[in-house]
Design a protein around this motif. Sequence first.
Motif, PDB file in Angstrom:
ATOM      1  N   ARG A   6       6.714   4.520  -3.979  1.00 48.58           N
ATOM      2  CA  ARG A   6       6.725   3.545  -5.072  1.00 48.58           C
ATOM      3  C   ARG A   6       5.471   3.633  -5.925  1.00 48.58           C
ATOM      4  N   ARG A   7       4.634   4.596  -5.602  1.00 50.70           N
ATOM      5  CA  ARG A   7       3.339   4.590  -6.284  1.00 50.70           C
ATOM      6  C   ARG A   7       3.484   4.846  -7.771  1.00 50.70           C
ATOM      7  N   LEU A   8       4.565   5.556  -8.116  1.00 51.47           N
ATOM      8  CA  LEU A   8       4.724   5.861  -9.536  1.00 51.47           C
ATOM      9  C   LEU A   8       5.368   4.718 -10.298  1.00 51.47           C
ATOM     10  N   ASN A   9       5.886   3.757  -9.570  1.00 49.92           N
ATOM     11  CA  ASN A   9       6.416   2.573 -10.262  1.00 49.92           C
ATOM     12  C   ASN A   9       5.318   1.970 -11.114  1.00 49.92           C
ATOM     13  N   PRO A  10       5.710   1.435 -12.231  1.00 50.15           N
ATOM     14  CA  PRO A  10       4.657   0.828 -13.040  1.00 50.15           C
ATOM     15  C   PRO A  10       3.941  -0.264 -12.248  1.00 50.15           C
ATOM     16  N   GLY A  11       2.639  -0.193 -12.250  1.00 45.47           N
ATOM     17  CA  GLY A  11       1.872  -1.253 -11.594  1.00 45.47           C
ATOM     18  C   GLY A  11       1.837  -2.451 -12.528  1.00 45.47           C
ATOM     19  N   GLY A  12       0.884  -3.313 -12.265  1.00 38.92           N
ATOM     20  CA  GLY A  12       0.703  -4.434 -13.173  1.00 38.92           C
ATOM     21  C   GLY A  12       1.916  -5.333 -13.260  1.00 38.92           C
TER      22      GLY A  12
ATOM     23  N   GLY B   9      -6.688  14.408  11.799  1.00 34.42           N
ATOM     24  CA  GLY B   9      -7.503  13.917  10.692  1.00 34.42           C
ATOM     25  C   GLY B   9      -6.890  12.670  10.068  1.00 34.42           C
ATOM     26  N   LYS B  10      -7.437  12.318   8.913  1.00 33.71           N
ATOM     27  CA  LYS B  10      -7.039  11.064   8.279  1.00 33.71           C
ATOM     28  C   LYS B  10      -5.823  11.211   7.382  1.00 33.71           C
ATOM     29  N   ASP B  11      -5.631  12.433   6.865  1.00 35.43           N
ATOM     30  CA  ASP B  11      -4.627  12.603   5.821  1.00 35.43           C
ATOM     31  C   ASP B  11      -3.211  12.569   6.362  1.00 35.43           C
ATOM     32  N   TRP B  12      -2.327  12.130   5.502  1.00 32.50           N
ATOM     33  CA  TRP B  12      -0.908  12.116   5.887  1.00 32.50           C
ATOM     34  C   TRP B  12      -0.094  12.612   4.718  1.00 32.50           C
ATOM     35  N   SER B  13       1.094  13.044   5.022  1.00 30.82           N
ATOM     36  CA  SER B  13       2.026  13.447   3.967  1.00 30.82           C
ATOM     37  C   SER B  13       3.340  12.751   4.287  1.00 30.82           C
ATOM     38  N   GLN B  40      13.176   1.139   6.007  1.00 29.42           N
ATOM     39  CA  GLN B  40      12.829   1.804   4.750  1.00 29.42           C
ATOM     40  C   GLN B  40      11.339   1.621   4.587  1.00 29.42           C
ATOM     41  N   ILE B  41      10.634   2.731   4.429  1.00 23.46           N
ATOM     42  CA  ILE B  41       9.172   2.653   4.321  1.00 23.46           C
ATOM     43  C   ILE B  41       8.789   3.008   2.897  1.00 23.46           C
ATOM     44  N   GLU B  42       8.059   2.139   2.255  1.00 20.88           N
ATOM     45  CA  GLU B  42       7.698   2.372   0.862  1.00 20.88           C
ATOM     46  C   GLU B  42       6.190   2.522   0.740  1.00 20.88           C
ATOM     47  N   VAL B  43       5.797   3.592   0.092  1.00 25.12           N
ATOM     48  CA  VAL B  43       4.376   3.857  -0.082  1.00 25.12           C
ATOM     49  C   VAL B  43       3.924   3.256  -1.405  1.00 25.12           C
ATOM     50  N   ILE B  44       2.907   2.441  -1.369  1.00 24.09           N
ATOM     51  CA  ILE B  44       2.442   1.787  -2.598  1.00 24.09           C
ATOM     52  C   ILE B  44       0.928   1.882  -2.716  1.00 24.09           C
ATOM     53  N   THR B  45       0.433   1.565  -3.906  1.00 23.92           N
ATOM     54  CA  THR B  45      -1.016   1.597  -4.127  1.00 23.92           C
ATOM     55  C   THR B  45      -1.619   0.239  -3.799  1.00 23.92           C
ATOM     56  N   ALA B  46      -2.936   0.204  -3.775  1.00 22.79           N
ATOM     57  CA  ALA B  46      -3.617  -1.059  -3.469  1.00 22.79           C
ATOM     58  C   ALA B  46      -3.270  -2.115  -4.504  1.00 22.79           C
ATOM     59  N   GLU B  47      -3.178  -1.695  -5.758  1.00 24.70           N
ATOM     60  CA  GLU B  47      -2.873  -2.675  -6.801  1.00 24.70           C
ATOM     61  C   GLU B  47      -1.485  -3.258  -6.604  1.00 24.70           C
ATOM     62  N   GLN B  48      -0.553  -2.389  -6.237  1.00 27.37           N
ATOM     63  CA  GLN B  48       0.800  -2.880  -5.993  1.00 27.37           C
ATOM     64  C   GLN B  48       0.829  -3.799  -4.781  1.00 27.37           C
ATOM     65  N   MET B  49      -0.059  -3.523  -3.824  1.00 30.23           N
ATOM     66  CA  MET B  49      -0.132  -4.404  -2.661  1.00 30.23           C
ATOM     67  C   MET B  49      -0.603  -5.791  -3.102  1.00 30.23           C
ATOM     68  N   LEU B  50      -1.565  -5.797  -4.028  1.00 31.34           N
ATOM     69  CA  LEU B  50      -2.020  -7.083  -4.563  1.00 31.34           C
ATOM     70  C   LEU B  50      -0.873  -7.819  -5.264  1.00 31.34           C
ATOM     71  N   MET B 101       0.215   1.244   2.446  1.00 31.25           N
ATOM     72  CA  MET B 101      -0.664   1.609   1.338  1.00 31.25           C
ATOM     73  C   MET B 101      -1.050   3.067   1.424  1.00 31.25           C
ATOM     74  N   GLU B 102      -1.166   3.690   0.254  1.00 36.98           N
ATOM     75  CA  GLU B 102      -1.510   5.109   0.261  1.00 36.98           C
ATOM     76  C   GLU B 102      -2.925   5.339   0.794  1.00 36.98           C
ATOM     77  N   GLU B 103      -3.771   4.312   0.710  1.00 33.62           N
ATOM     78  CA  GLU B 103      -5.146   4.478   1.168  1.00 33.62           C
ATOM     79  C   GLU B 103      -5.268   4.524   2.689  1.00 33.62           C
ATOM     80  N   ASN B 104      -4.234   4.059   3.378  1.00 34.00           N
ATOM     81  CA  ASN B 104      -4.318   4.040   4.841  1.00 34.00           C
ATOM     82  C   ASN B 104      -4.475   5.447   5.413  1.00 34.00           C
ATOM     83  N   SER B 105      -5.206   5.535   6.525  1.00 31.69           N
ATOM     84  CA  SER B 105      -5.294   6.815   7.217  1.00 31.69           C
ATOM     85  C   SER B 105      -3.998   7.030   7.998  1.00 31.69           C
ATOM     86  N   ALA B 106      -3.816   8.243   8.485  1.00 32.73           N
ATOM     87  CA  ALA B 106      -2.599   8.563   9.237  1.00 32.73           C
ATOM     88  C   ALA B 106      -2.465   7.639  10.453  1.00 32.73           C
TER      89      ALA B 106
END
Lengths: 430, 505
Positions: A6-12, B9-13, B40-50, B101-106
């Motif tokens: 979902r990272r490419l989904n628009p944020g904000g 290591g920390k990285d994941w794919s 269903q597992i969804e990968v999101i950014t920190a901002e999206q988590m907020l 979150m994408e920032e999480n380690s493996a």
Amino acid sequence: MRIVDRRLNPGGKSFSNRQRFLRRVRDTVERAVREASRERAIEDLENAQEVTVPADGAREPMFRHTRGERRDYILPGNREYIEGDLIDRPTGEGGGGGSEPGRGNGQEDAFRFVLTREEFLSIFLDDLELPDFAKRGLVDAQKLGSRRAGYSTSGTPANLALGRTMRMSLARRIAMGRPPRATVEQLEEEIAGAKESDSLDVMDERLRAVRARRMRIPFLDPVDLRYRHFERFPKPVAQAVMFCLMDVSGSMTEHMKDLAKRFFMLLHVFLTRRYERVEIVFIRHTDEAQEVDEETFFRSTETGGTIVSSALAEMDRIITDRFDPANWNIYGAQASDGDNMMSDNQRTRELLQDKILPLCQYFAYLEVANSHEGSPLSYVGGSSLWNAYAPLATSERNFQMRRVSRREHIYPVFRELFQRREGARAEPAT
Amino acid sequence: MSDALLFTGKDWSFETLQHIHDAVEVVGKGELGLDTFPNQIEVITAEQMLDAYSSTGMPLLYRHWSFGKRFAQYEGVYRAGLQGLAYEIVINANPCISYVMEENSATMQALVIAHAAFGHNHFFKNNYQFRQWTDASGILDYLAYAKNYIAACEERYGELEVERLLDSAHALAPQGVDRYPRKRPISLSDEERRDRDRREEHERLYDDLWRTVPRGAEKTKKSIDHQRALLRLPQENVLYFLEKTAPRLQPWQREVLRIVRLIAQYFYPQQQTKVMNEGCATYCHYRIMNRLHEKGQISDGSFLEFIHSHSNAIRQPTAHDPSYSGVNPYALGFDMMCDIARIVREPTEEDRLWFPEIAGRKDEMAVLKEVWANYRDDSFIAQFLSPHLMRKWRLFHIVDEEDAPKLKVEKIHNERGYHDLRRGLAAEYEVGRHAPDIQVVDVDLAGSRKLVLHHRVFSGKLLDVVDAALVLRHLTLLWGYDVLLEEVDATTNEVLKAHLASPDQ
């Protein structure tokens, strides 16, 4: 199991909620922004600002209990108590054993959050407008550009989009079932090679039908034609130049320069919001004027007499050299303690009135004073420069003058100078 | 089973995530026997988590300024570095959606998958509160419907108008849940489909209730009784009552109240099972991560990283600690689950006395699954908090009387105190603690249409006056006429205090 990126989904996604929230706490935020413009270093003015919204700013009421007469707490970590022990009430919130266990009467605290630069500026500059007596409207200062905007069904031959047209044609031919040339050729060959005995009539008939169909469904039809479409859009060419004129003679104290700097900064922020390109020209003067960089402008002090007209003359020269008034919106802001040589006042006024003001959208004169000199309202006497300029403030539409002695007055004065006006011109506060 | 490392290591794919999930599934489903919705597992950014954080964790929700406020708050705290973000958010839906979150380690991803995608997921699917109150397969569609509906209202009636209505509805949302099941379990998708039928039904009911044409005295009396019966009083679900009977609301306003109410109801079980839900998820991730390490699928290094996060999550400061802010549900839940497992495996004499049903049953997962399915926090603690754990936690009971000069230590963790401590702690998780017990008791049907509510007061806990006045104001806006709120002592039925609010005309 499914993994979705979902990272490419628009944020904000919260953007709109945030806007609503800001609208809700607008008053508080406005106050905070004004505080910020007063307290902070000028360089930070355009950076993100932290704003504290008090609890009441956005209260969400809910029925909740008061503490009641008797409160029971089950707490972890007993050290030495035994049943029936009496212990002192803990002092202060949240400390020590038996304190309020963090629930119950949950009054919301004030909280802080950060305004983005855009949010800050839009609140900061809300209601500020170019003075409507500017001689050239912004609308006139725009050109139309054109850019590709898809295809249209009409246009000039020069804009015919051949590929697109052929694609339409092909699609139509397939859809309508136009027989390809190969079919005709094949039929012709068959007829040529056929013997008398064969059903020539039938084949002729077919050939005629195929040819007729090819006639009826043309290779290229007017409905296939597509033209490259161009759209006109307003292309802002608005550019502005701001002249900062400052008296740097020995009588200008650091405090005065600070006032001046704040004023110029506001003007700059304001102009960058209104125009795509804003140039700044710094001119400082004692008894002679000189164009300098920002650092020198604000930091160095000279001594010597004061001849204000020199700065105006320099401004006039620079305009003639580099800023054609036909293409540039020209603004001037002058800061001075008002101390000018008596002999120069006449010339200064004439220069401003005859040369500068006709070229300028707007010219503001800011007289800076030391903070102990009281509020602008109590100012009666008038410096020599003030008195020289005073008649212009009433006669010229694009000239305003104000006197400021304290930092916190900069912003209100600035607002006064640039606020949206209903045609009528505000009287200068003398 | 494979003993190759799942990751280094920390990285994941995405491939790593898939491997982790599969390995966790082998342990979670195969060995522990967890029963879950598909994941269903969804990968999101920190901002999206907020973003997700501020809209009560839901992926899509209608717009309102309060979510913007929450966003600003969380963001402030997060930016200041005072608090990390949660590593995960999990949604009670079918399929069960876990955000990572994408920032999480493996290692953290493995932990999150074990915790949320298996622990919470199992709990959502099996706990009776969730089964009764939530419709996991309908929720996402319903939220989408709600979002669109409210956006359409904004377009039609103006943003401010809708905002005012939502403000009022939100203020009453804690009073907008049914605490006890009614006849038919609700299905959100059915609700949505039958919306129109219902509305027509209300309009008929509405006419009947508020008929103003005068009738004969006898008839009036009878019909008032009838009307009262139609109102189904007393009614603890204030929002439901308003939605059905408030005379002045437009149909769209009723629908908005309904949306707020149904969403509040959806979240209601979460409030009541915080300790159990986190306990279940934490216990599961602990078992799973240990097993993965045992099987050689995660390295010693990443196991240490896991232990570090795990210990942080279950940290419980003592009451003397300045950082104490109440009982940590992760800590209490996890300790209780481990304690139950201990009782099932290796009971002491005391355990056999206290827990004859489960002591020594040997299969701890079978017992835990029964527990997870059939209790909520208050009943769970009342039933399973053991003397062993009370001693470990060194629990004590403090009484703070208003007029007393000092606090009194009522009971401590000894033979005489166990029952009291257990009852006391369980009481803190009772329904009544979350929201005051407020019911609609009467409407003046013949005259002023004044609405009467009662607040049942326990141990002198009256309502906060300022907030009560503000909420009542919202209530009058919705009801349209006077509202009287009486605070009634729960034991003596004596009216302790009354608040009256009139709509400003």
